[in-house]
Enzyme design. Structure first.
Site, PDB file in Angstrom:
ATOM      1  N   ASP A 186       3.155  -4.665   8.000  1.00  0.00           N
ATOM      2  CA  ASP A 186       1.919  -3.900   7.932  1.00  0.00           C
ATOM      3  C   ASP A 186       0.747  -4.883   8.079  1.00  0.00           C
ATOM      4  O   ASP A 186       0.452  -5.652   7.159  1.00  0.00           O
ATOM      5  CB  ASP A 186       1.876  -3.163   6.575  1.00  0.00           C
ATOM      6  CG  ASP A 186       0.546  -2.479   6.319  1.00  0.00           C
ATOM      7  OD1 ASP A 186      -0.384  -2.657   7.114  1.00  0.00           O
ATOM      8  OD2 ASP A 186       0.448  -1.778   5.295  1.00  0.00           O
ATOM      9  N   HIS A 194       0.876  -1.181   0.000  1.00  0.00           N
ATOM     10  CA  HIS A 194       0.000   0.000   0.000  1.00  0.00           C
ATOM     11  C   HIS A 194       0.913   1.231   0.000  1.00  0.00           C
ATOM     12  O   HIS A 194       2.043   1.168   0.521  1.00  0.00           O
ATOM     13  CB  HIS A 194      -0.824  -0.055   1.293  1.00  0.00           C
ATOM     14  CG  HIS A 194      -1.897   0.966   1.429  1.00  0.00           C
ATOM     15  ND1 HIS A 194      -1.638   2.262   1.769  1.00  0.00           N
ATOM     16  CD2 HIS A 194      -3.252   0.880   1.293  1.00  0.00           C
ATOM     17  CE1 HIS A 194      -2.775   2.939   1.847  1.00  0.00           C
ATOM     18  NE2 HIS A 194      -3.775   2.113   1.557  1.00  0.00           N
ATOM     19  N   CYS A 200      -4.761   2.490  -3.656  1.00  0.00           N
ATOM     20  CA  CYS A 200      -3.503   2.969  -3.055  1.00  0.00           C
ATOM     21  C   CYS A 200      -2.378   1.963  -3.248  1.00  0.00           C
ATOM     22  O   CYS A 200      -1.556   1.755  -2.332  1.00  0.00           O
ATOM     23  CB  CYS A 200      -3.670   3.288  -1.567  1.00  0.00           C
ATOM     24  SG  CYS A 200      -4.881   4.544  -1.259  1.00  0.00           S
ATOM     25  N   LYS A 240     -10.136  -0.648  10.871  1.00  0.00           N
ATOM     26  CA  LYS A 240     -10.330  -1.780   9.959  1.00  0.00           C
ATOM     27  C   LYS A 240     -10.687  -3.045  10.730  1.00  0.00           C
ATOM     28  O   LYS A 240     -10.790  -4.123  10.170  1.00  0.00           O
ATOM     29  CB  LYS A 240      -9.062  -2.002   9.133  1.00  0.00           C
ATOM     30  CG  LYS A 240      -8.800  -0.871   8.122  1.00  0.00           C
ATOM     31  CD  LYS A 240      -7.641  -1.206   7.230  1.00  0.00           C
ATOM     32  CE  LYS A 240      -7.086  -0.009   6.493  1.00  0.00           C
ATOM     33  NZ  LYS A 240      -7.948   0.474   5.429  1.00  0.00           N
ATOM     34  N   GLN A 262      -4.583  -5.153   7.052  1.00  0.00           N
ATOM     35  CA  GLN A 262      -5.663  -6.015   6.543  1.00  0.00           C
ATOM     36  C   GLN A 262      -5.716  -7.355   7.266  1.00  0.00           C
ATOM     37  O   GLN A 262      -6.632  -8.135   7.039  1.00  0.00           O
ATOM     38  CB  GLN A 262      -5.484  -6.260   5.031  1.00  0.00           C
ATOM     39  CG  GLN A 262      -5.612  -5.026   4.167  1.00  0.00           C
ATOM     40  CD  GLN A 262      -7.027  -4.456   4.153  1.00  0.00           C
ATOM     41  OE1 GLN A 262      -8.009  -5.165   4.404  1.00  0.00           O
ATOM     42  NE2 GLN A 262      -7.149  -3.173   3.871  1.00  0.00           N
TER      43      GLN A 262
END
Ligand code: PLP
Length: 575
Positions: free
Chosen positions: A215, A138, A385, A241, A218
């Site tokens: 990261d 991202h 993104c 999220k 998600q």
């Protein structure tokens, strides 16, 4: 531990359950649903909806415990501080960190990565050092590193993907060397939806002494995370999220590393001693990285979100999400027009989490997303993104359905039925357009004609069809005229504009776009401005024209801004 029952879980999300038309349970019958105004929310990868306990937490905090944290000696501040620090301990347990000192509050994943890059990256990176980023990252995990590479002279290297879309281990190994200082990788890409072999990647990066930044934006909502077990140096994610509020994020970092890092921002609470006569000294962890008043209510509400999600059997949630994914994936796979399959998935194979990205041959992503929106279905279209990934996949963008545990099989069936209907309407509207052609010639009263055509249509669905019809009437620009000079910036999709002025000082514009919906909107805009003088163009009240047509309130802010950018460009050209 609570048994996960999909219907009861869904009941916890008031926006999903109570949204205007959703009091009607969504089923496969289109006629039933068309009479209401439903919401089928399939954009959970962007942000999830919030359960009652998170929403209630805000009310409760502001009504019973609102005070600043850590600063004051009064009882109310102690109450707020206890709740605030309790949330930190929940996060510590949730991701199995060793100490609460390793949990830093930020605004979100993006700020967490910026903190690591600007504090840790700036400190350790030197000319020629290498930072490896996965190709599927991202922008939040690309741009901060590009900024820091520019400042330090470090070089960015790209870890390629295998055919299934995961980071390719042998190719990654070939990149590693003594200059590799940092490796940044998403646990899961927001486009690909496949779990990267994160433990193997981390071990390989460690073998050359590199620091690992994972990261988890998600990942956290879909499966349990154990930072000690995967042995990463940093792990970052956003509350919003995973059923929590916006404006709160987490930076997990190993304590030993965090201790060596300089502060990211200066201000209140991050200091031990400030003086004009001696160097300022800094607070202990985690406060050294938390300058200023934090998002207290948000952090406490996030604690509630973690409590909420942790109460359920995670395996059962994961199994339900898997079944939703299979159902949606197969239904899309079987979608055909004139017996031809028309869905191309962005990467091969079923995703590991309910994030399904695809394109529909012969259709622009924005056209499909807008058409679905007219049925109350919220999905995402665009580059997500992840522009470098789009470039690698050789697509300008794609559609993304991202599901959550409150979504249902009925919603997926409704979505597929609407998609079928949209695709069928497309061929009908080609016919309608052929019948219309010739009637709508260039005409000074073109804008009045558009208003008349729109006066007859009431629903957004019908308006949307009308825009698509108009789009078909827009003369296409020559390929040679679609270039950098004629490109209009500020639009979500590509759009081009050219102008001519005749000897009577009358302007004539031609425009084009790669998205049908934008071509329709361009037709409407050009109807207002074409074949007019500069004075007439400046004087035209475009706002009331759009209001009469009932357009702007239905367009996403970015698309609305895109149209306004076109209007500005036209007005600028006609100065
Ligand atoms: N990383 C990934 C993989 C994401 O999907 C996102 C958001 O979609 C981000 C980072 C940025 O998250 P935020 O906007 O919450 O900072």
């Amino acid at each position: 531990m609570k048994k996960f029952k999909p219907a009861l879980f869904r009941q916890q999300f008031p926006l999903v359950v109570n949204y205007e038309g959703n009091t009607l349970s969504i089923n496969n019958s289109l006629s039933q649903i068309e009479s209401s105004s439903p919401l089928v929310y399939f954009d959970n990868g962007a942000t999830t909806q919030k359960p009652n306990c998170v929403i209630d937490s805000y009310h409760s905090f502001y009504q019973t415990a609102n005070a600043n944290v850590h600063r004051s000696s009064h009882a109310l501040s102690a109450k707020a501080t206890t709740a605030f620090e309790h949330a930190r301990k929940r996060v510590k347990t949730f991701i199995n960190a060793k100490s609460y000192k390793e949990i830093i509050w930020t605004k979100g994943t993006t700020e967490s990565i910026n903190l690591i890059a600007m504090s840790f990256g700036r400190k350790i990176l030197k000319q020629g050092d290498e930072v490896i980023l996965a190709l599927s990252e991202h922008h939040a995990n690309i741009v901060p590193w590009q900024l820091i590479a520019e400042q330090t002279g470090a070089v960015i290297k790209i870890a390629e993907l295998d055919v299934m879309g995961r980071v390719d281990l042998p190719a990654f190994e070939r990149l590693l060397n003594s200059k590799t200082k940092v490796f940044c990788c998403a646990h899961l890409s927001n486009v690909i939806g496949k779990i990267n072999p994160i433990s193997e990647l981390i071990q390989m990066a460690k073998s050359v002494g590199a620091i690992t930044v994972i990261d988890g934006a998600q990942a956290v909502v879909h499966f349990p995370i154990d930072v000690q077990s995967i042995d990463c140096d940093f792990y970052v994610f956003s509350a919003h999220k995973m059923y929590g509020p916006t404006g709160v994020g987490v930076l997990y970092g190993k304590q030993a590393l965090l201790e060596t890092m300089p502060p990211y921002q200066g201000g209140g609470e991050m200091i031990k001693q400030v003086s004009f006569n001696s160097p300022t000294t800094f607070n202990s962890l985690p406060f050294k990285f938390e300058a200023g008043t934090p998002n207290i209510a948000g952090v406490i509400a996030f604690g509630k979100a973690i409590e909420f999600i942790s109460a359920y059997n995670a395996k059962q949630i994961r199994e339900y999400e898997k079944q939703l994914t299979i159902h949606c994936y197969q239904a899309l796979q079987n979608l055909s027009v004139s017996s031809k399959k028309i869905v191309t998935f962005t990467v091969q194979g079923l995703p590991d989490i309910p994030v399904i990205c695809f394109t529909l041959s012969g259709h622009h992503n924005h056209d499909i997303a807008t058409a679905l929106d007219s049925y109350g279905i919220a999905i995402r279209s665009g580059h997500h993104c992840a522009m470098p990934l789009m470039e690698y996949l050789n697509i300008s963008g794609c559609l993304r359905v991202s599901l959550a545990a409150y979504n249902t099989f009925e919603e997926i069936n409704y979505f597929i039925n609407c998609l079928k209907k949209i695709l069928a309407q497309e061929s009908d509207s080609s016919l309608a357009c052929a019948n219309n052609n010739g009637k709508n010639e260039k005409n000074e009263q073109a804008s009045s004609l558009v208003i008349t055509q729109f006066a007859a249509v009431k629903s957004w669905d019908a308006r949307h069809r009308q825009i698509m019809l108009l789009g078909k009437q827009l003369n296409r620009l020559d390929k040679s005229a679609r270039n950098e000079q004629t490109l209009i910036s500020g639009c979500e999709s590509l759009a081009w504009l050219v102008t001519q002025k005749n000897r009577h000082n009358i302007f004539h514009f031609q425009a084009d776009s790669d998205a049908k919906i934008i071509r329709g909107l361009l037709f409407i805009v050009l109807a207002a401005f074409n074949d007019k003088t500069a004075e007439q163009i400046q004087a035209f009240d475009i706002e009331s024209y759009f209001n009469t047509l009932g357009l702007i309130q239905h367009l996403s802010p970015s698309r609305g801004n895109g149209i306004l950018a076109i209007v500005d460009k036209i007005k600028g050209m006609a100065q």
